[in-house]
Scaffold this motif. Structure first.
Motif, PDB file in Angstrom:
ATOM      1  N   ASP A   1       5.454   8.610 -11.070  1.00 16.00           N
ATOM      2  CA  ASP A   1       6.392   7.934 -11.972  1.00 16.00           C
ATOM      3  C   ASP A   1       5.743   6.776 -12.741  1.00 16.00           C
ATOM      4  O   ASP A   1       6.397   6.141 -13.560  1.00 16.00           O
ATOM      5  CB  ASP A   1       7.644   7.459 -11.222  1.00 16.00           C
ATOM      6  CG  ASP A   1       7.352   6.383 -10.195  1.00 16.00           C
ATOM      7  OD1 ASP A   1       6.189   5.974 -10.036  1.00 16.00           O
ATOM      8  OD2 ASP A   1       8.313   5.959  -9.520  1.00 16.00           O
ATOM      9  N   GLY A   2       4.471   6.490 -12.472  1.00 14.97           N
ATOM     10  CA  GLY A   2       3.768   5.436 -13.196  1.00 14.97           C
ATOM     11  C   GLY A   2       4.194   4.031 -12.832  1.00 14.97           C
ATOM     12  O   GLY A   2       3.823   3.069 -13.508  1.00 14.97           O
ATOM     13  N   GLU A   3       4.959   3.867 -11.771  1.00 16.84           N
ATOM     14  CA  GLU A   3       5.494   2.560 -11.386  1.00 16.84           C
ATOM     15  C   GLU A   3       4.668   1.859 -10.304  1.00 16.84           C
ATOM     16  O   GLU A   3       5.129   0.892  -9.714  1.00 16.84           O
ATOM     17  CB  GLU A   3       6.939   2.706 -10.913  1.00 16.84           C
ATOM     18  CG  GLU A   3       7.893   3.191 -11.985  1.00 16.84           C
ATOM     19  CD  GLU A   3       8.092   2.182 -13.096  1.00 16.84           C
ATOM     20  OE1 GLU A   3       8.093   0.965 -12.814  1.00 16.84           O
ATOM     21  OE2 GLU A   3       8.247   2.601 -14.249  1.00 16.84           O
TER      22      GLU A   3
ATOM     23  N   LEU B   1       0.832  -1.208   0.000  1.00 17.19           N
ATOM     24  CA  LEU B   1       0.000   0.000   0.000  1.00 17.19           C
ATOM     25  C   LEU B   1       0.866   1.258   0.000  1.00 17.19           C
ATOM     26  O   LEU B   1       0.609   2.207  -0.751  1.00 17.19           O
ATOM     27  CB  LEU B   1      -0.941   0.013   1.204  1.00 17.19           C
ATOM     28  CG  LEU B   1      -2.168  -0.873   1.115  1.00 17.19           C
ATOM     29  CD1 LEU B   1      -2.911  -0.889   2.451  1.00 17.19           C
ATOM     30  CD2 LEU B   1      -3.093  -0.423  -0.013  1.00 17.19           C
ATOM     31  N   LEU B   2       1.886   1.253   0.843  1.00 13.19           N
ATOM     32  CA  LEU B   2       2.794   2.403   0.882  1.00 13.19           C
ATOM     33  C   LEU B   2       3.543   2.568  -0.442  1.00 13.19           C
ATOM     34  O   LEU B   2       3.790   3.695  -0.878  1.00 13.19           O
ATOM     35  CB  LEU B   2       3.761   2.274   2.051  1.00 13.19           C
ATOM     36  CG  LEU B   2       3.111   2.429   3.433  1.00 13.19           C
ATOM     37  CD1 LEU B   2       4.104   2.071   4.538  1.00 13.19           C
ATOM     38  CD2 LEU B   2       2.563   3.820   3.627  1.00 13.19           C
ATOM     39  N   ALA B   3       3.896   1.461  -1.083  1.00 11.08           N
ATOM     40  CA  ALA B   3       4.571   1.537  -2.385  1.00 11.08           C
ATOM     41  C   ALA B   3       3.653   2.168  -3.433  1.00 11.08           C
ATOM     42  O   ALA B   3       4.092   3.015  -4.226  1.00 11.08           O
ATOM     43  CB  ALA B   3       5.012   0.151  -2.833  1.00 11.08           C
ATOM     44  N   VAL B   4       2.384   1.764  -3.444  1.00 10.85           N
ATOM     45  CA  VAL B   4       1.435   2.351  -4.394  1.00 10.85           C
ATOM     46  C   VAL B   4       1.375   3.866  -4.199  1.00 10.85           C
ATOM     47  O   VAL B   4       1.519   4.638  -5.145  1.00 10.85           O
ATOM     48  CB  VAL B   4       0.022   1.730  -4.240  1.00 10.85           C
ATOM     49  CG1 VAL B   4      -1.014   2.530  -5.017  1.00 10.85           C
ATOM     50  CG2 VAL B   4       0.007   0.280  -4.699  1.00 10.85           C
ATOM     51  N   PHE B   5       1.179   4.291  -2.946  1.00 12.12           N
ATOM     52  CA  PHE B   5       1.040   5.721  -2.684  1.00 12.12           C
ATOM     53  C   PHE B   5       2.343   6.489  -2.908  1.00 12.12           C
ATOM     54  O   PHE B   5       2.307   7.642  -3.360  1.00 12.12           O
ATOM     55  CB  PHE B   5       0.481   5.958  -1.286  1.00 12.12           C
ATOM     56  CG  PHE B   5      -0.959   5.535  -1.176  1.00 12.12           C
ATOM     57  CD1 PHE B   5      -1.938   6.130  -1.959  1.00 12.12           C
ATOM     58  CD2 PHE B   5      -1.320   4.523  -0.315  1.00 12.12           C
ATOM     59  CE1 PHE B   5      -3.259   5.729  -1.881  1.00 12.12           C
ATOM     60  CE2 PHE B   5      -2.647   4.118  -0.227  1.00 12.12           C
ATOM     61  CZ  PHE B   5      -3.626   4.722  -1.008  1.00 12.12           C
ATOM     62  N   ALA B   6       3.479   5.874  -2.629  1.00 13.17           N
ATOM     63  CA  ALA B   6       4.760   6.542  -2.880  1.00 13.17           C
ATOM     64  C   ALA B   6       4.949   6.782  -4.378  1.00 13.17           C
ATOM     65  O   ALA B   6       5.374   7.868  -4.791  1.00 13.17           O
ATOM     66  CB  ALA B   6       5.914   5.715  -2.320  1.00 13.17           C
TER      67      ALA B   6
ATOM     68  N   VAL C   1       0.370  -2.753  -7.206  1.00 14.76           N
ATOM     69  CA  VAL C   1      -1.058  -3.068  -7.325  1.00 14.76           C
ATOM     70  C   VAL C   1      -1.237  -4.560  -7.642  1.00 14.76           C
ATOM     71  O   VAL C   1      -2.065  -5.247  -7.025  1.00 14.76           O
ATOM     72  CB  VAL C   1      -1.743  -2.188  -8.395  1.00 14.76           C
ATOM     73  CG1 VAL C   1      -3.151  -2.671  -8.687  1.00 14.76           C
ATOM     74  CG2 VAL C   1      -1.751  -0.728  -7.959  1.00 14.76           C
ATOM     75  N   ILE C   2      -0.446  -5.057  -8.570  1.00 10.14           N
ATOM     76  CA  ILE C   2      -0.498  -6.492  -8.900  1.00 10.14           C
ATOM     77  C   ILE C   2      -0.115  -7.312  -7.673  1.00 10.14           C
ATOM     78  O   ILE C   2      -0.745  -8.334  -7.376  1.00 10.14           O
ATOM     79  CB  ILE C   2       0.424  -6.806 -10.105  1.00 10.14           C
ATOM     80  CG1 ILE C   2      -0.160  -6.180 -11.372  1.00 10.14           C
ATOM     81  CG2 ILE C   2       0.621  -8.311 -10.275  1.00 10.14           C
ATOM     82  CD1 ILE C   2       0.795  -6.161 -12.550  1.00 10.14           C
ATOM     83  N   GLY C   3       0.899  -6.864  -6.952  1.00 11.30           N
ATOM     84  CA  GLY C   3       1.295  -7.548  -5.721  1.00 11.30           C
ATOM     85  C   GLY C   3       0.160  -7.588  -4.705  1.00 11.30           C
ATOM     86  O   GLY C   3      -0.078  -8.620  -4.069  1.00 11.30           O
TER      87      GLY C   3
END
Length: 122
Positions: free
Chosen positions: A94-96, A83-88, A101-103
């Protein structure tokens, strides 16, 4: 039906584990690139080592069968991390975020399947 759920659980959890371990491999083998990503998002580069260690331990925690509590904590840790990765990624535009999300989708599916399998045993 029990065998279908187990097979689906192993496939989904295996894909999730590969995704996570692929990230760990990037942390190790493409370290300078990852440092650049972390700095661009405002995170300290030394966080990479802690994240790699936590992810490896989390994958072990998900696959082990001795402690349900350990498995729960591993899933919880991955939930926060992803979740934190999505929001970061959204924050720096950066579109990454799609890998995270898949994870999240794979991890959630794995979690609900393991719960279903445990309920079938009872």
């Amino acid at each position: 039906m029990k065998n279908k759920n187990k097979i689906f659980y192993y496939v989904v959890t295996g894909l999730f584990s590969l995704l996570i371990m692929g990230g760990v491999a990037n942390y190790i083998f493409q370290h300078e690139m990852v440092v650049g990503f972390f700095e661009a998002m405002g995170f300290p580069p030394n966080l990479i080592y802690y994240m790699a260690t936590a992810k490896v331990l989390g994958v072990i925690g998900i696959w082990q069968t001795k402690s349900k509590v350990l498995r729960e904590w591993a899933y919880a840790g991955f939930t926060f991390n992803l979740l934190l990765a999505v929001f970061a990624h959204l924050n720096v535009s950066d579109g990454e975020q799609w890998g995270a999300v898949i994870g999240l989708v794979l991890m959630s599916t794995s979690y609900f399947l393991v719960k279903k399998i445990e309920a079938e045993k009872a």
